[in-house]
Motif scaffolding. Structure first.
Motif, mmCIF file in Angstrom:
data_model
loop_
_atom_site.group_PDB
_atom_site.id
_atom_site.type_symbol
_atom_site.label_atom_id
_atom_site.label_comp_id
_atom_site.label_asym_id
_atom_site.label_seq_id
_atom_site.Cartn_x
_atom_site.Cartn_y
_atom_site.Cartn_z
ATOM 1 N N PHE A 1 4.938 57.187 65.269
ATOM 2 C CA PHE A 1 5.325 58.394 64.544
ATOM 3 C C PHE A 1 6.784 58.325 64.127
ATOM 4 N N ALA A 2 7.626 57.833 65.031
ATOM 5 C CA ALA A 2 9.046 57.697 64.715
ATOM 6 C C ALA A 2 9.250 56.760 63.526
ATOM 7 N N ALA A 3 8.493 55.665 63.499
ATOM 8 C CA ALA A 3 8.613 54.717 62.392
ATOM 9 C C ALA A 3 8.214 55.364 61.071
ATOM 10 N N ALA A 4 7.171 56.199 61.103
ATOM 11 C CA ALA A 4 6.728 56.873 59.891
ATOM 12 C C ALA A 4 7.754 57.902 59.415
ATOM 13 N N LEU A 5 8.373 58.608 60.366
ATOM 14 C CA LEU A 5 9.333 59.655 60.015
ATOM 15 C C LEU A 5 10.692 59.101 59.601
ATOM 16 N N LEU A 6 11.138 58.045 60.294
ATOM 17 C CA LEU A 6 12.532 57.614 60.159
ATOM 18 C C LEU A 6 12.708 56.142 59.795
ATOM 19 N N GLY A 7 11.598 55.442 59.588
ATOM 20 C CA GLY A 7 11.677 53.995 59.373
ATOM 21 C C GLY A 7 12.580 53.580 58.227
ATOM 22 N N GLU A 8 12.563 54.335 57.136
ATOM 23 C CA GLU A 8 13.358 53.935 55.974
ATOM 24 C C GLU A 8 14.856 54.069 56.211
ATOM 25 N N SER A 9 15.257 55.000 57.070
ATOM 26 C CA SER A 9 16.680 55.229 57.305
ATOM 27 C C SER A 9 17.204 54.555 58.573
ATOM 28 N N ALA A 10 16.307 53.941 59.342
ATOM 29 C CA ALA A 10 16.697 53.400 60.648
ATOM 30 C C ALA A 10 17.448 52.078 60.524
ATOM 31 N N LYS A 11 18.458 51.932 61.356
ATOM 32 C CA LYS A 11 19.167 50.660 61.486
ATOM 33 C C LYS A 11 18.359 49.746 62.401
ATOM 34 N N SER A 12 18.385 48.437 62.126
ATOM 35 C CA SER A 12 17.599 47.482 62.894
ATOM 36 C C SER A 12 18.510 46.439 63.531
ATOM 37 N N THR A 13 18.317 46.200 64.837
ATOM 38 C CA THR A 13 19.088 45.201 65.567
ATOM 39 C C THR A 13 18.141 44.245 66.270
ATOM 40 N N ASP A 14 18.256 42.958 65.980
ATOM 41 C CA ASP A 14 17.391 41.952 66.591
ATOM 42 C C ASP A 14 17.747 41.818 68.080
ATOM 43 N N VAL A 15 16.750 42.053 68.946
ATOM 44 C CA VAL A 15 16.974 41.965 70.399
ATOM 45 C C VAL A 15 15.979 40.986 71.030
ATOM 46 N N THR A 16 15.431 40.083 70.231
ATOM 47 C CA THR A 16 14.419 39.154 70.731
ATOM 48 C C THR A 16 14.902 38.412 71.970
ATOM 49 N N ASP A 17 16.127 37.893 71.927
ATOM 50 C CA ASP A 17 16.639 37.099 73.044
ATOM 51 C C ASP A 17 16.904 37.947 74.280
ATOM 52 N N GLN B 1 8.820 32.205 66.862
ATOM 53 C CA GLN B 1 8.714 33.253 67.859
ATOM 54 C C GLN B 1 8.584 34.618 67.197
ATOM 55 N N ASP B 2 7.891 35.506 67.897
ATOM 56 C CA ASP B 2 7.802 36.887 67.457
ATOM 57 C C ASP B 2 9.193 37.516 67.529
ATOM 58 N N VAL B 3 9.477 38.425 66.615
ATOM 59 C CA VAL B 3 10.797 39.062 66.551
ATOM 60 C C VAL B 3 10.704 40.495 67.057
ATOM 61 N N LEU B 4 11.624 40.858 67.935
ATOM 62 C CA LEU B 4 11.711 42.216 68.458
ATOM 63 C C LEU B 4 13.030 42.843 68.027
ATOM 64 N N SER B 5 12.953 44.080 67.562
ATOM 65 C CA SER B 5 14.146 44.782 67.086
ATOM 66 C C SER B 5 14.204 46.187 67.672
ATOM 67 N N VAL B 6 15.412 46.638 67.926
ATOM 68 C CA VAL B 6 15.637 48.051 68.238
ATOM 69 C C VAL B 6 15.882 48.770 66.921
ATOM 70 N N ARG B 7 15.115 49.829 66.674
ATOM 71 C CA ARG B 7 15.324 50.666 65.503
ATOM 72 C C ARG B 7 16.030 51.939 65.966
ATOM 73 N N GLU B 8 17.038 52.347 65.217
ATOM 74 C CA GLU B 8 17.856 53.506 65.604
ATOM 75 C C GLU B 8 18.134 54.352 64.361
ATOM 76 N N ALA B 9 17.887 55.670 64.455
ATOM 77 C CA ALA B 9 18.086 56.548 63.301
ATOM 78 C C ALA B 9 18.617 57.902 63.744
ATOM 79 N N GLU C 1 10.501 47.680 67.961
ATOM 80 C CA GLU C 1 9.575 47.244 66.923
ATOM 81 C C GLU C 1 9.318 45.743 67.036
ATOM 82 N N LEU C 2 8.065 45.376 66.922
ATOM 83 C CA LEU C 2 7.631 43.988 66.992
ATOM 84 C C LEU C 2 7.235 43.495 65.609
ATOM 85 N N LYS C 3 7.712 42.300 65.256
ATOM 86 C CA LYS C 3 7.253 41.624 64.046
ATOM 87 C C LYS C 3 6.568 40.339 64.513
#
Length: 254
Positions: free
Chosen positions: A233-249, A191-199, A149-151
């Motif tokens: 689609f994954a974000a719509a289905l699981l976004g609320e329950s997903a864990k987020s880890t910043d992986v920008t670097d 900088q733009d932030v990149l995260s791994v979302r996991e659910a 996921e990109l912010k």
């Protein structure tokens, strides 16, 4: 609160306005016009002794803030009993948005006016869109789905645009349109932030996804020990329950 704020020097723009008899202090009193009704030929600034016309941007501030999170590429569901490593991510182009109406007919003219005003007021170039292309190899636990996921950092212009048409000493038209213009762009240490979302995916949801992969031209695809689907689609289905880890670097090392 914005990540950063910059204030323009409108000296050159105010001089342009005054050269055709427009008082910058009176802009807020001008009638409001839909910019989509301005003919493309009437946007470039033309000043002569007899006839003058154009659209001039005069901004109050440029703010930098994060835009809406954007899921990139595909998401991967691990259907095995062990952790696997897969590549997630993809490409996404993010463009300009405005709080006023801009038709496709005048889009190029509008971007030209924005670019000129930003160059004059902020001594910067302006890009109307930016293509992001980011990927990362990640470990995915059994029964979990992961996506990238990109912010993005967005530049947000707040100001006025003056549209005028002058014949001799008389204004045939003198209008404005005002509001916000947003487009991706970073500055300084931002900088733009990149995260791994996991659910975790329930057995019921996994079964529905497997069934969907059997349809014609499916968005969900079975790939051996994984299922893949568009990350949005994954974000719509699981976004609320997903864990987020910043992986920008990791994705964009310094």
């Amino acid at each position: 609160m914005a990540l950063l704020e910059k204030y323009p020097s409108n000296t050159a723009i105010d001089a342009q306005l005054r050269s055709v008899g427009i008082d910058p202090a009176r802009i807020s009193s001008f009638p409001v016009k839909d910019p989509s009704t301005i003919h493309p030929s009437q946007w470039p600034l033309v000043i002569t002794w007899g006839i003058s016309w154009g659209v001039v941007g005069r901004h109050k501030v440029m703010r930098y803030d994060f835009g809406l999170p954007t899921a990139l590429g595909v998401a991967v569901l691990n259907e095995t009993q062990s952790t696997i490593t897969r590549t997630i991510g993809g490409e996404e182009e993010i463009g300009t948005s405005t709080t006023f109406s801009i038709s496709a007919t005048v889009e190029a003219s509008f971007f030209g006016a924005v670019s000129l005003s930003v160059t004059s007021g902020f001594s910067q170039t302006w890009s109307s869109s930016k293509k992001f292309s980011d990927y990362l190899d990640v470990p995915i636990p059994p029964g979990y789905m992961s996506w990238l996921e990109l912010k993005p950092v967005m530049r947000i212009l707040d100001g006025d645009f003056v549209q005028f048409y002058k014949f001799g000493l008389d204004f045939v038209e003198l209008n404005r349109f005002s509001g916000l213009v947003r487009a991706p762009g970073v500055e300084g240490t931002l900088q733009d932030v990149l995260s791994v979302r996991e659910a975790k995916v329930t057995p019921q949801m996994a079964e529905i996804l497997r069934s969907a992969s059997q349809g014609e031209d499916p968005a969900v695809q079975q790939n051996g020990d994984t299922l893949t689907l568009p990350a949005i689609f994954a974000a719509a289905l699981l976004g609320e329950s997903a864990k987020s880890t910043d992986v920008t670097d990791q994705v964009r090392p310094a």
